[in-house]
Scaffold this motif. Structure first.
Motif, PDB file in Angstrom:
ATOM      1  N   ALA A 106     -13.262 -18.738  -3.233  1.00 53.56           N
ATOM      2  CA  ALA A 106     -14.072 -19.426  -2.000  1.00 53.56           C
ATOM      3  C   ALA A 106     -15.460 -19.687  -2.386  1.00 53.56           C
ATOM      4  O   ALA A 106     -15.974 -18.933  -3.405  1.00 53.56           O
ATOM      5  N   THR A 107     -16.215 -20.670  -1.801  1.00 53.51           N
ATOM      6  CA  THR A 107     -17.687 -20.585  -2.156  1.00 53.51           C
ATOM      7  C   THR A 107     -18.312 -20.528  -0.908  1.00 53.51           C
ATOM      8  O   THR A 107     -17.727 -20.818   0.324  1.00 53.51           O
ATOM      9  N   PRO A 108     -19.711 -20.453  -0.999  1.00 53.07           N
ATOM     10  CA  PRO A 108     -20.461 -20.319   0.235  1.00 53.07           C
ATOM     11  C   PRO A 108     -20.234 -21.584   1.063  1.00 53.07           C
ATOM     12  O   PRO A 108     -20.387 -21.580   2.351  1.00 53.07           O
ATOM     13  N   GLN A 109     -19.969 -22.610   0.476  1.00 54.71           N
ATOM     14  CA  GLN A 109     -19.630 -24.026   1.261  1.00 54.71           C
ATOM     15  C   GLN A 109     -18.659 -23.972   2.152  1.00 54.71           C
ATOM     16  O   GLN A 109     -18.530 -24.506   3.241  1.00 54.71           O
ATOM     17  N   TRP A 110     -17.712 -23.100   1.438  1.00 59.21           N
ATOM     18  CA  TRP A 110     -16.385 -23.127   2.208  1.00 59.21           C
ATOM     19  C   TRP A 110     -16.563 -22.272   3.320  1.00 59.21           C
ATOM     20  O   TRP A 110     -16.155 -22.661   4.510  1.00 59.21           O
ATOM     21  N   VAL A 111     -17.068 -21.319   3.234  1.00 57.83           N
ATOM     22  CA  VAL A 111     -17.436 -20.357   4.208  1.00 57.83           C
ATOM     23  C   VAL A 111     -18.221 -21.047   5.383  1.00 57.83           C
ATOM     24  O   VAL A 111     -17.836 -21.075   6.667  1.00 57.83           O
ATOM     25  N   ARG A 112     -19.411 -21.693   5.044  1.00 59.95           N
ATOM     26  CA  ARG A 112     -20.355 -22.451   5.898  1.00 59.95           C
ATOM     27  C   ARG A 112     -19.581 -23.361   6.437  1.00 59.95           C
ATOM     28  O   ARG A 112     -19.906 -23.787   7.937  1.00 59.95           O
ATOM     29  N   ALA A 113     -18.733 -24.244   6.076  1.00 58.00           N
ATOM     30  CA  ALA A 113     -18.081 -25.304   6.501  1.00 58.00           C
ATOM     31  C   ALA A 113     -17.335 -24.836   7.748  1.00 58.00           C
ATOM     32  O   ALA A 113     -16.787 -25.510   8.729  1.00 58.00           O
ATOM     33  N   LEU A 114     -16.482 -23.668   7.538  1.00 53.31           N
ATOM     34  CA  LEU A 114     -15.837 -23.053   8.617  1.00 53.31           C
ATOM     35  C   LEU A 114     -16.672 -22.432   9.816  1.00 53.31           C
ATOM     36  O   LEU A 114     -16.163 -22.795  10.696  1.00 53.31           O
ATOM     37  N   ALA A 115     -17.749 -22.063   9.433  1.00 56.99           N
ATOM     38  CA  ALA A 115     -18.695 -21.705  10.700  1.00 56.99           C
ATOM     39  C   ALA A 115     -19.397 -22.519  11.360  1.00 56.99           C
ATOM     40  O   ALA A 115     -19.621 -22.621  12.354  1.00 56.99           O
ATOM     41  N   ASP A 116     -19.704 -23.652  10.492  1.00 61.39           N
ATOM     42  CA  ASP A 116     -20.915 -24.688  11.098  1.00 61.39           C
ATOM     43  C   ASP A 116     -20.022 -25.765  11.287  1.00 61.39           C
ATOM     44  O   ASP A 116     -19.677 -26.595  10.607  1.00 61.39           O
ATOM     45  N   PRO A 117     -20.056 -26.588  12.560  1.00 60.69           N
ATOM     46  CA  PRO A 117     -19.144 -27.740  12.848  1.00 60.69           C
ATOM     47  C   PRO A 117     -20.102 -28.938  12.309  1.00 60.69           C
ATOM     48  O   PRO A 117     -19.656 -29.902  12.880  1.00 60.69           O
ATOM     49  N   ALA A 118     -21.217 -28.924  11.813  1.00 64.03           N
ATOM     50  CA  ALA A 118     -22.230 -30.077  11.778  1.00 64.03           C
ATOM     51  C   ALA A 118     -21.354 -31.131  10.803  1.00 64.03           C
ATOM     52  O   ALA A 118     -21.478 -32.228  11.143  1.00 64.03           O
ATOM     53  N   ASP A 119     -20.472 -30.706   9.907  1.00 65.08           N
ATOM     54  CA  ASP A 119     -19.704 -31.626   9.133  1.00 65.08           C
ATOM     55  C   ASP A 119     -18.314 -32.037   9.482  1.00 65.08           C
ATOM     56  O   ASP A 119     -17.641 -32.508   8.666  1.00 65.08           O
ATOM     57  N   ASP A 120     -17.961 -31.433  10.853  1.00 67.74           N
ATOM     58  CA  ASP A 120     -16.624 -31.448  10.904  1.00 67.74           C
ATOM     59  C   ASP A 120     -15.927 -32.846  11.109  1.00 67.74           C
ATOM     60  O   ASP A 120     -14.953 -33.050  10.680  1.00 67.74           O
ATOM     61  N   LEU A 121     -16.765 -33.816  11.593  1.00 63.72           N
ATOM     62  CA  LEU A 121     -16.230 -35.271  11.765  1.00 63.72           C
ATOM     63  C   LEU A 121     -16.272 -35.885  10.434  1.00 63.72           C
ATOM     64  O   LEU A 121     -15.215 -36.803  10.233  1.00 63.72           O
ATOM     65  N   ARG A 122     -16.837 -35.680   9.559  1.00 60.15           N
ATOM     66  CA  ARG A 122     -17.101 -36.171   8.428  1.00 60.15           C
ATOM     67  C   ARG A 122     -16.008 -35.902   7.323  1.00 60.15           C
ATOM     68  O   ARG A 122     -15.742 -36.355   6.615  1.00 60.15           O
ATOM     69  N   HIS A 123     -15.881 -34.538   7.486  1.00 63.26           N
ATOM     70  CA  HIS A 123     -14.787 -33.892   6.453  1.00 63.26           C
ATOM     71  C   HIS A 123     -13.887 -32.938   7.493  1.00 63.26           C
ATOM     72  O   HIS A 123     -13.743 -31.897   7.527  1.00 63.26           O
TER      73      HIS A 123
END
Ligand SMILES: Nc1nc2c(ncn2[C@@H]2O[C@H](COP(=O)(O)OP(=O)(O)OP(=O)(O)O)[C@@H](O)[C@H]2O)c(=O)[nH]1
Ligand SMILES: [Zn+2]
Length: 363
Positions: free
Chosen positions: A86-103
């Motif tokens: 796991a990376t901080p980016q992985w954790v962040r992406a699950l917590a923060d929906p900002a990039d949900d649509l792009r990824h």
């Protein structure tokens, strides 16, 4: 009396710690857990966490889990095992929906079914009350108190913390002074401060309202964008000025200015919600994608402040039936609802329609 902080004071410390990215520790009878907020997780702390024995879990609210298509087996939340890479980016992406649509595909995410979610639930409440994204990493600990002491971390006894975390903190009346306003020269501002070091709240009193009769009252939740900047996305600024104007015309009233920005999620999260609204989600959907409920405010606070000011009966300026219900349940009689329909713009028309359709607002 002890000089040591009590539970609400330790909770206030824990909120500040999580906001800075410092972990906190929950202690239970059999052990406990190390807790880190996902939003403020740094690469250095994640790599320290991964060196410790045991497997960390990421706790997400059921609202967030639903968007991510992870099963919330614990009802109101989902627990995801932290992958070994796991990376901080992985954790962040699950917590923060900002990039949900792009990824969009982050899965399949396999939520845990067995095990106890009590500490995870507490961690999510703590993150919310710190106005952070509701997502937290937890690592089970065998000797929580010793661990906290070794790393100089805030230690919270989980049972007592759970009892206090939902309770509004007692308010002290700090000061009250004359404040002549455009709407009335007979203005007065009262400042209230919670014992747990949380946000201060204000009461604006217009004239000298009779304490034995129903007072014209408004419970206004802070909206920096609307109240101060004149944002067109909501109706808060016109409602604030409209309510004060109405009180000025009648010569008496009380406006509570509650620092519950963004319906209780804080300005940063409200701006995240605005960003999602620009992607096409409405105000309620945006809150849910972030992992919050539609409305995270606690209106018991408003009732308490009215009582502290000597009022027991109000004519409430609002379109929100939940505010009326909350007042009644907390000992304030609402003899009349006074509608407050001002400030509709082309930008906020859809927002107001959503509030009417989904949050029961009266038109
Ligand atoms: N999360 C979130 N909060 C918002 C949004 N737009 C406005 N707000 C916040 O919503 C709150 C509005 O509060 P109030 O003025 O008490 O409004 P209300 O609950 O609609 O009730 P009445 O105005 O009394 O009818 C403020 O805290 C704003 O910051 C949004 O899109 N998302
Ligand atoms: Zn607003």
């Amino acid at each position: 009396m002890s000089l040591a902080p009590d539970i609400p004071e330790c909770l206030a410390r824990a909120r500040a710690d999580l906001r800075m990215g410092v972990p906190v520790v929950f202690e239970t009878h059999g052990g406990g857990a190390l807790v880190l907020a996902a939003e403020t997780l740094t690469p250095a702390r994640l790599s320290e966490l991964m060196k410790l024995p045991g497997r960390a879990e990421l706790a997400l609210t059921a609202r967030r889990a639903e968007t991510l298509k992870a099963r919330p087996y614990d009802g109101d939340l989902a627990r995801l095992p932290l992958p070994a890479d796991a990376t901080p980016q992985w954790v962040r992406a699950l917590a923060d929906p900002a990039d949900d649509l792009r990824h969009p595909m982050k899965g399949p995410l396999m939520a845990l079914r067995s095990g106890d979610a009590t500490l995870h639930r507490l961690a999510l409440k703590l993150a919310k009350s710190a106005r952070l994204l509701p997502a937290a990493l937890l690592l089970p600990l065998d000797h929580a108190a010793a661990f906290a002491q070794a790393w100089n971390l805030t230690l919270l006894p989980a049972g007592e913390t759970a009892l206090h975390i939902d309770r509004p903190s007692p308010m002290a009346s700090v000061v009250s002074a004359r404040l002549p306003l455009e709407v009335s020269e007979a203005g007065r501002l009262h400042v209230f401060r919670p014992a747990d070091g949380g946000e201060e709240h204000y009461a604006v009193e217009i004239g000298r309202p009779d304490r034995s009769a129903p007072v014209l009252a408004r419970l206004h939740s802070a909206c920096f964008t609307g109240d101060v900047l004149g944002s067109l996305k909501c109706d808060c600024g016109p409602q604030l000025r409209g309510a004060l104007g109405h009180m000025g015309e009648e010569g008496a009233g009380v406006l509570l200015y509650l620092n519950q920005e963004g319906r209780g999620i804080g300005l940063a999260n409200k701006m995240r919600a605005y960003s999602l609204q620009d992607q096409g989600f409405d105000t309620v959907e945006a809150n849910h994608r972030l992992g919050f409920e539609d409305d995270e405010r606690d209106f018991r606070l408003g009732a308490e402040l009215l009582q502290r000011l000597g009022f027991s009966s109000v004519r409430l300026l609002t379109n929100n039936p939940a505010k009326i219900e909350m007042m009644r349940r907390n000992g304030i009689e609402v003899v009349e609802r006074v509608p407050l329909k001002v400030g509709e713009t082309a930008y906020n028309r859809a927002y107001l329609a959503t509030k009417a359709a989904k949050s029961g607002h009266l038109l």
